[in-house]
Write a protein that holds these residues in place. Structure first.
Motif, PDB file in Angstrom:
ATOM      1  N   UNK A 132       0.818  -1.222   0.000  1.00 21.75           N
ATOM      2  CA  UNK A 132       0.000   0.000   0.000  1.00 21.75           C
ATOM      3  C   UNK A 132       0.847   1.264   0.000  1.00 21.75           C
ATOM      4  N   UNK A 133       2.023   1.187   0.584  1.00 14.56           N
ATOM      5  CA  UNK A 133       2.909   2.339   0.609  1.00 14.56           C
ATOM      6  C   UNK A 133       4.009   2.179  -0.433  1.00 14.56           C
ATOM      7  N   UNK A 134       4.858   3.198  -0.537  1.00 15.96           N
ATOM      8  CA  UNK A 134       5.940   3.174  -1.516  1.00 15.96           C
ATOM      9  C   UNK A 134       7.297   3.129  -0.827  1.00 15.96           C
ATOM     10  N   UNK A 227       1.237   3.459   5.856  1.00 19.51           N
ATOM     11  CA  UNK A 227       1.356   4.112   4.544  1.00 19.51           C
ATOM     12  C   UNK A 227       0.466   5.347   4.349  1.00 19.51           C
ATOM     13  N   UNK A 228      -0.646   5.448   5.086  1.00 20.11           N
ATOM     14  CA  UNK A 228      -1.538   6.601   4.890  1.00 20.11           C
ATOM     15  C   UNK A 228      -1.518   7.558   6.096  1.00 20.11           C
ATOM     16  N   UNK A 229      -0.915   7.118   7.189  1.00 16.53           N
ATOM     17  CA  UNK A 229      -0.922   7.937   8.394  1.00 16.53           C
ATOM     18  C   UNK A 229      -2.212   7.815   9.180  1.00 16.53           C
ATOM     19  N   UNK A 230      -3.235   7.183   8.605  1.00 14.20           N
ATOM     20  CA  UNK A 230      -4.508   6.930   9.284  1.00 14.20           C
ATOM     21  C   UNK A 230      -5.298   5.901   8.475  1.00 14.20           C
ATOM     22  N   UNK A 232      -7.700   4.689   5.954  1.00 13.39           N
ATOM     23  CA  UNK A 232      -8.412   5.171   4.765  1.00 13.39           C
ATOM     24  C   UNK A 232      -8.613   3.997   3.806  1.00 13.39           C
TER      25      UNK A 232
END
Ligand code: FAD
Ligand code: SF4
Ligand code: SF4
Ligand code: SF4
Lengths: 439, 106
Positions: A132-134, A227-230, A232
């Motif tokens: 999900x993250x990079x 990856x999103x900080x929260x 989502x």
């Protein structure tokens, strides 16, 4: 760090919580241990979890001290980014062949400053965040990684050379190559852990849809360093208002070759669901289950707490998950407490409580037997639970079958004790007495 | 595999020529950059460019960016989160259940 010696008392394969525990227990007893991990960092699955049931301790906060201890222990030699290619019995001990993969830099000299990663121009899905993250082609595995050293993923490198130009220590070594190393050891502990069943294993659950998540992805998006900080939705960044969990989504199912109960998915789902209630005001979280298996110390109380705090649990058999408009999901379920009435519900997000499968197979590497389900066979499960079918080779953690962290730690300790007894019985010495005195 | 002309020239050069740069050795050993990776990288650059341009005119949610840039919203989400991770984009306030994202320094 000195190079790998040619002789150790024990080899531990896998640097997850079980492997670290086994290595530490042996090291504390005076044995010299080689701890081999195939990824660029130790820590295993636990270092990527958000919080742990039933205490809700921050997982990386309790895992990283163990990682640091293992890395800095005077009698543990850590060897990351390395595969065990072959283990052969020689007398009472073992000849081991290792494949040390190149990080393309001098690990000693790298100071973990991350300048190379910041300069690298290409981004790829990060395994640590379940995609999900990079991350970049050169990267530090994650903030809690040990060792805090960069690694260059040559498959995604565009050969621009920027990392080399910015590195303050000049430690990049593009000409590095993988290295074969031979080591003799007196005992082996297998602690290779697990993978999660692939998301597409049961196509009817829509595992390939963007808003149908793996439980590991949910752990990561719940984490403060996620990856999103929260929390989502991956499809469109919406803050989810309704989330369904499908229990036994890849366990207790002969059709996909996972007939066993994975033992931790009821608890991790309850944990994630409870935390979602904390993170998103008034969110609807429903678990569709066949049985709730809350077997451990304090687990039944945790289950009751989750329900008391608003997690809904519904006895139901989910037939299928399909995508509606706007990436919403339609879940068709047979309600078992209502005489099998079929109901359809719309959700923002669905999490599949996927089962645990072995991360590694001994086949062709070490002559130990596996169970029909692929976990390491333990022929004396009652009295010597860490024994494998090969004398001198022991197993700990999920490598022997699904279990939670406390059980993995207990079993790894048992494997270390059994290995210590074996080494003592055959008077294995990794150093000549004179060399031991000299150190 | 595409091998850059400079390398071909270097390898054909006499022994007295300048030694190959280490990055060229790495490139050669891995058969150069694959076509898939080249396409992937170019596509990625295009997406970032489009996102930066859209965000330059003000904060946006993921669905808004998807519409403006004519990109699938899961693609926007992934690339936006990559920009966020490397400090180019910041979280803004909530708008109808979505977060608004801003370009740093915009
Ligand atoms: C989503 C989720 C949430 C969970 N939450 C909790 C929780 O809250 N509380 C709890 O108690 N438990 C929880 N668990 C269970 C917990 O993750 C496991 O019990 C624990 O991680 C097992 O540790 P391990 O060391 O046996 O395996 P792993 O963590 O898998 O470690 C194995 C290590 O071995 C390495 N390895 C594998 N093959 C090789 C090889 N050939 N050579 C070298 N190295 C190799 C791997 O890279 C890895 O680092 C959860 C599990 C999941 C999936
Ligand atoms: S820039 Fe150099 S020293 Fe810094 S993390 Fe990268 S390789 Fe290591
Ligand atoms: S040479 Fe490869 S790893 Fe280094 S900056 Fe360029 S793409 Fe990244
Ligand atoms: S732990 Fe729960 S969800 Fe997992 S397989 Fe067993 S019963 Fe099913």
């Amino acid at each position: 760090m000195a190079d790998i010696r040619d002789r150790y008392d024990a080899l531990v394969i896998g640097g997850g919580i079980a492997g670290m525990q086994a290595a530490l227990d042996l090291g504390e007893q005076g044995f010299e241990v080689l701890l081999v991990e195939r990824t660029p960092s130790i820590g295993g699955v636990m270092v990527g979890l958000n919080k742990v049931f039933p205490t809700l301790d921050c997982s990386s906060c309790i895992c990283t001290p163990r990682m640091a201890e293992s890395a800095h222990h005077p009698r543990i030699r850590l060897q990351t980014y390395t595969e065990v290619r072959r283990v052969d019995a020689v007398g009472t001990g073992f000849r081991v062949e290792l494949d040390c993969k190149p990080r393309y830099l001098d690990e000693e000299a790298c100071i973990g400053c991350d300048e190379c990663e910041l300069a690298c121009p290409i981004e790829v899905p990060h395994e640590f965040d379940d995609g999900l993250g990079a991350r970049r082609a050169i990267y530090i595995p994650h903030g809690n990684a040990i060792p805090q050293k960069a690694v260059l993923d040559v498959e995604h490198c565009i050969f621009c050379g920027k990392c080399e130009r910015v590195c303050p220590t000049n430690c990049l070594d593009f000409t590095a190559q993988s290295r074969t190393v031979h080591v003799d050891v007196g005992a082996v502990i297998v602690a290779t852990g697990f993978d999660i069943l692939p998301m597409g294993a049961k196509p009817e659950y829509g595992g390939r849809l963007p808003n149908v998540m793996s439980p590991m992805a949910m752990e990561r998006i719940q984490s403060s360093n996620g990856p999103y900080g929260r929390v989502l939705r991956p499809a469109d960044g919406k803050i989810p208002r309704s989330i369904a969990y499908i229990q036994c989504a890849g366990s207790r199912d002969r059709s996909i070759g996972v007939p066993y109960c994975s033992r931790v998915c009821c608890m991790y789902a309850l944990k994630q669901a409870l935390l979602l209630r904390h993170y998103i005001h008034d969110v609807d979280v429903t678990l569709y289950y066949m049985d709730i298996r809350a077997f451990g110390k304090g687990y039944e109380q945790f289950y009751r707490r989750a329900v008391a705090e608003g997690v809904k649990v519904v006895k139901g058999k989910v037939a299928r998950v399909t995508e509606a408009e706007n990436f919403d999901l339609l879940l068709r379920v047979e309600l078992l407490d209502e005489g099998g009435r079929v109901d359809e519900h719309r959700y923002d997000l669905v999490v599949l409580s996927q089962g645990l499968i072995p991360a590694w197979h001994a086949d062709g590497i070490i002559d130990i037997e596996e169970d029909a389900d692929g976990f390491v066979h333990t022929p004396e499960i009652k009295l010597n639970p860490s024994f494998t079918t090969m004398p001198g080779v022991f197993v700990g953690g999920v490598a022997a079958g699904p279990k939670d962290i406390p059980d993995a730690i207990v079993e790894a300790g048992e494997a270390a004790m059994a290995a210590a007894n074996y080494l003592k019985r055959f008077r294995w010495r990794s150093r000549t007495p004179a060399a031991a005195v000299a150190v | 595999m595409p091998v850059q002309t400079t390398i071909t020239a270097a390898s054909a050069a006499p022994a007295s020529a300048k030694p190959k740069r280490p990055i060229e050795i790495l490139r050669e050993r891995h058969g150069g950059m694959s076509k898939e990776l080249k396409d992937y990288f170019n596509e990625q650059q295009k997406i970032y460019k489009a996102l930066r341009a859209a965000l330059a005119s003000g904060p946006r949610t993921v669905p808004q960016l998807a519409r403006e840039c004519s990109l699938p919203s899961p693609v926007v989400m992934w690339h936006l989160m990559a920009l966020r991770r490397y400090g180019e984009v910041l979280d803004g306030p909530e708008q109808n259940g979505y977060l608004l994202y801003t370009l740093k320094g915009a």
